[in-house]
Design a protein around this motif. Structure first.
Motif, PDB file in Angstrom:
ATOM      1  N   VAL A  35       2.718   8.373   1.764  1.00 35.57           N
ATOM      2  CA  VAL A  35       1.369   8.803   2.184  1.00 35.57           C
ATOM      3  C   VAL A  35       1.157   8.441   3.661  1.00 35.57           C
ATOM      4  CG1 VAL A  35      -1.111   8.310   1.934  1.00 35.57           C
ATOM      5  CG2 VAL A  35       0.291   8.698  -0.106  1.00 35.57           C
ATOM      6  N   ALA A  36       1.567   7.220   4.044  1.00 34.87           N
ATOM      7  CA  ALA A  36       1.370   6.769   5.434  1.00 34.87           C
ATOM      8  C   ALA A  36       2.176   7.626   6.415  1.00 34.87           C
ATOM      9  CB  ALA A  36       1.756   5.296   5.558  1.00 34.87           C
ATOM     10  N   PHE A  37       3.439   7.936   6.067  1.00 35.68           N
ATOM     11  CA  PHE A  37       4.245   8.804   6.948  1.00 35.68           C
ATOM     12  C   PHE A  37       3.600  10.188   7.071  1.00 35.68           C
ATOM     13  CE2 PHE A  37       7.977   5.956   5.837  1.00 35.68           C
ATOM     14  CZ  PHE A  37       8.197   5.506   7.131  1.00 35.68           C
ATOM     15  N   LEU A  38       3.146  10.742   5.949  1.00 30.90           N
ATOM     16  CA  LEU A  38       2.497  12.070   5.983  1.00 30.90           C
ATOM     17  C   LEU A  38       1.236  12.034   6.852  1.00 30.90           C
ATOM     18  CD1 LEU A  38       2.895  13.316   2.316  1.00 30.90           C
ATOM     19  CD2 LEU A  38       3.407  14.689   4.347  1.00 30.90           C
ATOM     20  N   ARG A  39       0.426  10.999   6.637  1.00 34.97           N
ATOM     21  CA  ARG A  39      -0.823  10.855   7.424  1.00 34.97           C
ATOM     22  C   ARG A  39      -0.493  10.875   8.921  1.00 34.97           C
ATOM     23  NH1 ARG A  39      -2.594   4.939   7.154  1.00 34.97           N
ATOM     24  NH2 ARG A  39      -0.833   4.837   8.596  1.00 34.97           N
ATOM     25  N   ASP A  40       0.526  10.085   9.327  1.00 35.35           N
ATOM     26  CA  ASP A  40       0.823   9.959  10.754  1.00 35.35           C
ATOM     27  C   ASP A  40       1.476  11.215  11.323  1.00 35.35           C
ATOM     28  OD1 ASP A  40      -0.343   7.537  10.531  1.00 35.35           O
ATOM     29  OD2 ASP A  40       1.438   6.331  10.842  1.00 35.35           O
ATOM     30  N   ILE A  88     -10.087   4.707   0.376  1.00 34.92           N
ATOM     31  CA  ILE A  88     -10.586   5.999   0.878  1.00 34.92           C
ATOM     32  C   ILE A  88     -10.680   5.860   2.394  1.00 34.92           C
ATOM     33  CG2 ILE A  88     -12.528   7.623   0.838  1.00 34.92           C
ATOM     34  CD1 ILE A  88     -13.248   6.402  -1.963  1.00 34.92           C
ATOM     35  N   SER A  89      -9.722   6.442   3.118  1.00 34.84           N
ATOM     36  CA  SER A  89      -9.683   6.250   4.579  1.00 34.84           C
ATOM     37  C   SER A  89      -9.575   7.579   5.301  1.00 34.84           C
ATOM     38  CB  SER A  89      -8.479   5.385   4.967  1.00 34.84           C
ATOM     39  OG  SER A  89      -8.620   4.067   4.478  1.00 34.84           O
ATOM     40  N   THR A  90     -10.088   7.616   6.543  1.00 39.43           N
ATOM     41  CA  THR A  90      -9.940   8.789   7.406  1.00 39.43           C
ATOM     42  C   THR A  90      -9.184   8.356   8.646  1.00 39.43           C
ATOM     43  OG1 THR A  90     -12.028   9.675   6.598  1.00 39.43           O
ATOM     44  CG2 THR A  90     -11.167  10.623   8.638  1.00 39.43           C
ATOM     45  N   ASP A  91      -8.054   9.008   8.911  1.00 43.84           N
ATOM     46  CA  ASP A  91      -7.195   8.626  10.046  1.00 43.84           C
ATOM     47  C   ASP A  91      -6.913   7.126  10.037  1.00 43.84           C
ATOM     48  OD1 ASP A  91      -7.180  11.255  10.736  1.00 43.84           O
ATOM     49  OD2 ASP A  91      -8.438  11.064  12.522  1.00 43.84           O
ATOM     50  N   GLY A  92      -6.743   6.562   8.852  1.00 43.26           N
ATOM     51  CA  GLY A  92      -6.399   5.145   8.736  1.00 43.26           C
ATOM     52  C   GLY A  92      -7.591   4.198   8.782  1.00 43.26           C
TER      53      GLY A  92
END
Length: 440
Positions: A56-61, A85-89
């Protein structure tokens, strides 16, 4: 009436964790009454035994490096509930969490009245809060991590743009089944008609279940080791470097800051999901952006350094498949130093096997201890953990982790490594302590 953050948390955590009847009917009805907010969102759905959070973190970045805004839904949290529940981390604010809980609570009350004992569970409420929040605070993409399993997980009412299944291993066997094909069938439950599915490194028997499910649903399936490849390109710095090949995309020396072969797998799986999403929509991709996104990814509690001298690391490895990966990481990166592992594990895990797996690494010393488990879940006692390896000269115990740390610091040399691991709940407690100490 919920008016404060404390009341919102009390409402969420005061619910049952599980319901005996596996069904998505209640979740669908819950969402219908909230106006089906999930239908307004573009999503990627991530399931798997281990590696979900990092993927999830790799996809987000990767999406953020392109300038997209990205919502994420993850579990468990490391320091505060809001992280889920986060937006742009950046975690949801306390005020927004209160506002969302105020919206959801009356619907929960209605369902409680109609369904008696079978009202929404804690995780269903978490999922509802997330769908409502992103529907009202729009983002370009939401990456949704499955809570448990897949088939009956409350997130599984969605139709994502891409589905991802990271790994399949033996965990949560009481709920998901005790063979790899049974667990794979639960995870394969997230595969939707005509939605592409990207699989990480799966055993042949697990991949066979995915292939079969994908074929039945006319979904394209892409698997690591068969349809896309990675090659480890070792170097001297912290982190990993690898080559990647998928269709016409062939890139060398992609860099990540997380350690372990399994993090290369997670990064490559995320990257393939990212590429497939772009191909579907005929969007261009830039290798510069991809390099930037991957190199920026950090994920708390995944072989995370909390101290430099001596090197102290925390890791949320909380089941046997994760401990096998951890043993490999320690052999590969720290074979030339003594490694002191402070280990605390929940009692419902395969802790005997986890202790044995670590002790198979010749330079590893294990100090078993315990911590306060979440809710009613107990940590395995140091006695139980010690018995796991009978008598072993590299195994000792301590009543709690601060005592274990004192014990280790008194014996180790400056070049040695300390690793605290065994449970995400345990390292959440440890991380909290180190971050507070940093701040003071």
């Amino acid at each position: 009436m919920i008016t404060t953050y404390a009341e919102a948390l009390q409402f969420i955590h005061g619910r049952d964790r599980f319901k005996k009847k596996p069904t998505l009917d209640r979740m669908r009805e819950f969402m219908r009454r909230l106006g089906n907010p999930q239908e307004k969102l573009t999503m990627i759905h991530v399931a798997g035994t281990n590696g979900k959070g990092s993927t999830v973190a790799f996809l987000r970045d990767l999406f953020m490096a392109e300038g997209q805004t990205v919502g994420t839904f993850t579990s468990p949290f490391i320091t505060r509930f809001n992280e889920r529940i986060s937006t742009d981390g950046t975690p949801i604010s306390d005020d927004d969490l209160v506002a969302m809980t105020q919206q959801v609570q009356p619907v929960v009350a209605q369902l409680d009245q109609e369904l008696a004992e079978n009202g929404p569970t804690e995780f269903e409420i978490d999922t509802a809060l997330m769908f409502c929040y992103f529907a009202q605070h729009p983002v370009d993409m939401v990456i949704v991590e499955v809570g448990l399993g897949g088939l009956y997980d409350s997130t599984n009412i969605i139709t994502p743009a891409v589905s991802v299944i990271t790994t399949i291993g033996l965990d949560h066997m009481k709920i998901l089944g005790d063979t790899i094909p049974e667990i794979a069938a639960q995870k394969a439950g997230i595969i939707k008609p005509q939605v592409p599915v990207i699989c990480g490194r799966l055993t042949p028997e697990a991949l066979a279940v995915m292939d079969q499910t994908a074929a039945a649903k006319s979904a394209m399936i892409v698997a690591l080791g068969r349809d896309f490849q990675v090659t480890n390109q070792p170097h001297d710095q912290w982190g990993e470097r690898f080559g990647f090949a998928f269709k016409t995309n062939r890139w060398q020396h992609l860099q990540i800051d997380l350690l372990g072969q399994y993090q290369i797998d997670n990064a490559a799986t995320a990257l393939t999901a990212f590429l497939v999403y772009h191909q579907q929509r005929q969007l261009p991709v830039s290798v510069t952006t991809i390099r930037q996104g991957l190199s920026h990814t950090a994920w708390p509690g995944r072989f995370e350094r909390v101290n430099e001298q001596p090197l102290m690391v925390i890791d949320g490895a909380h089941n046997e498949p994760a401990m096998v990966e951890m043993a490999q990481l320690l052999r590969q990166h720290f074979g030339d130093r003594e490694v002191y592992v402070i280990l605390a594990i929940l009692a419902d895990k395969q802790y005997q096997q986890m202790v044995k797996t670590l002790l198979q690494v010749p330079n590893v010393h294990v100090v078993v201890t315990q911590f306060q488990g979440p809710g009613k879940r107990q940590a395995a006692s140091p006695d139980a953990l010690e018995q796991a390896a009978t008598t072993h000269e590299r195994l000792s115990s301590a009543p709690d982790w601060p005592s274990a740390l004192k014990q280790v610091l008194a014996t180790m040399s400056a070049e040695d490594v300390v690793l605290l691991t065994g449970s995400l709940y345990f390292i959440s407690e440890v991380r909290h302590y180190f971050k507070e100490t940093d701040a003071s």
